[in-house]
Motif scaffolding. Structure first.
Motif, PDB file in Angstrom:
ATOM      1  N   ASP A   1       4.098   3.655  -6.096  1.00 36.41           N
ATOM      2  CA  ASP A   1       3.658   5.140  -6.055  1.00 36.41           C
ATOM      3  C   ASP A   1       4.516   5.732  -7.215  1.00 36.41           C
ATOM      4  O   ASP A   1       5.761   6.044  -7.094  1.00 36.41           O
TER       5      ASP A   1
ATOM      6  N   GLU B   1       4.234   9.510   6.326  1.00 42.12           N
ATOM      7  CA  GLU B   1       5.259   8.692   6.329  1.00 42.12           C
ATOM      8  C   GLU B   1       6.117   9.192   4.768  1.00 42.12           C
ATOM      9  O   GLU B   1       7.291   8.840   4.840  1.00 42.12           O
TER      10      GLU B   1
ATOM     11  N   PHE C   1      14.393  -2.343   0.995  1.00 48.61           N
ATOM     12  CA  PHE C   1      14.742  -1.469   1.990  1.00 48.61           C
ATOM     13  C   PHE C   1      13.511  -0.882   2.776  1.00 48.61           C
ATOM     14  O   PHE C   1      12.875   0.280   2.164  1.00 48.61           O
TER      15      PHE C   1
ATOM     16  N   MET D   1       0.777  -1.237  -0.148  1.00 47.99           N
ATOM     17  CA  MET D   1      -0.070   0.154   0.115  1.00 47.99           C
ATOM     18  C   MET D   1       0.903   1.218   0.136  1.00 47.99           C
ATOM     19  O   MET D   1       1.936   1.336   0.303  1.00 47.99           O
TER      20      MET D   1
ATOM     21  N   MET E   1      10.226   9.538   4.812  1.00 45.93           N
ATOM     22  CA  MET E   1      11.083   8.899   3.618  1.00 45.93           C
ATOM     23  C   MET E   1      11.543  10.049   2.748  1.00 45.93           C
ATOM     24  O   MET E   1      12.844   9.510   2.552  1.00 45.93           O
TER      25      MET E   1
ATOM     26  N   GLU F   1      15.611  -3.439  -7.026  1.00 44.61           N
ATOM     27  CA  GLU F   1      15.278  -2.964  -5.682  1.00 44.61           C
ATOM     28  C   GLU F   1      13.741  -2.800  -5.694  1.00 44.61           C
ATOM     29  O   GLU F   1      13.312  -2.323  -6.647  1.00 44.61           O
TER      30      GLU F   1
END
Ligand SMILES: C[S@@+](CC[C@H](N)C(=O)[O-])C[C@H]1O[C@@H](n2cnc3c(N)ncnc32)[C@H](O)[C@@H]1O
Length: 200
Positions: A69, A7, A110, A1, A11, A42
């Motif tokens: 996203d 957040e 990560f 999600m 980030m 990644e």
């Protein structure tokens, strides 16, 4: 999600980047070794700080990276424009990775799998795209952190079927990985390096 606004701000700032450069990447490299060339992926690359480190600090020849996203992908593409010859960034879902089986020498996570409701499917997909003997480097956030009342007020995570370090390790094993090393901090954060078992 996708991340909520709070957040996203956590980030996309220099403190997160510094933590990733100074603590997360060195820890994972100590636990799993460098890549010495090869192709890396990644998953959930965010704004691409880790993608850069996979080339500069881990020694990958090339890195593919994706994020759910599209706004994060735009940020990552801008950050990595200088190394466009070695990096490829797209919008994608870790539960349906658009890459053939056995494509990569290493996969990096990560801190994204705890954002995925079907996290077991994510680990199975990562396993599928790794070459036999290929490495998973994972930094993860555990259930204990996610369910903390203050964290619940500030951040948004899937709340059912979360994992502790032992649960994550069990699912890695069941998916066909052999653990190389694992470390925990405060029962809330964990780091894993694991190898895809060779076919027997
Ligand atoms: C906590 S952030 C970490 C971002 C980046 N890896 C970092 O360390 O700064 C989690 C990221 O995972 C992405 N994400 C969440 N679910 C995902 C999924 N199913 N597939 C790919 N990316 C996902 C989010 O959009 C977000 O960018």
């Amino acid at each position: 999600m996708r991340l909520n606004r709070f957040e996203t701000a956590l980030m996309n700032n220099p403190v997160r980047a510094a933590l990733q450069r100074r603590f997360e990447a060195p820890r994972l490299r100590r636990m799993g070794g460098s890549m010495l060339g090869g192709a890396a992926l990644e998953v959930g690359c965010g704004r691409g700080v880790g993608t850069d480190l996979i080339v500069t600090d881990f020694g990958a020849d090339s890195v593919d990276a994706f994020d759910l996203d599209p706004r994060m992908v735009v940020r990552a593409q801008a950050r990595l424009a200088r190394s466009a010859a070695r990096t490829r960034i797209w919008v994608g879902d870790v539960c349906a990775i658009s890459a053939p089986d056995a494509s990569y020498d290493a996969v990096f996570d990560f801190g994204i799998i705890h954002h995925v409701p079907e996290w077991r499917d994510a680990l199975a997909e990562i396993h599928r795209v790794l070459k036999p003997g290929g490495r998973l480097y994972a930094e993860e956030v555990l259930e204990r952190f996610i369910v903390h009342p203050i964290v619940r007020r500030l951040l948004e995570h899937p709340m059912t079927d979360r994992f502790d370090a032992a649960g994550f390790a069990r699912v890695l094993e069941a998916a066909g990985f052999e653990e190389v090393a694992s470390e925990k901090l405060w029962g809330s954060f964990a780091w894993f390096t694991a190898r895809k078992r060779e076919a027997t």
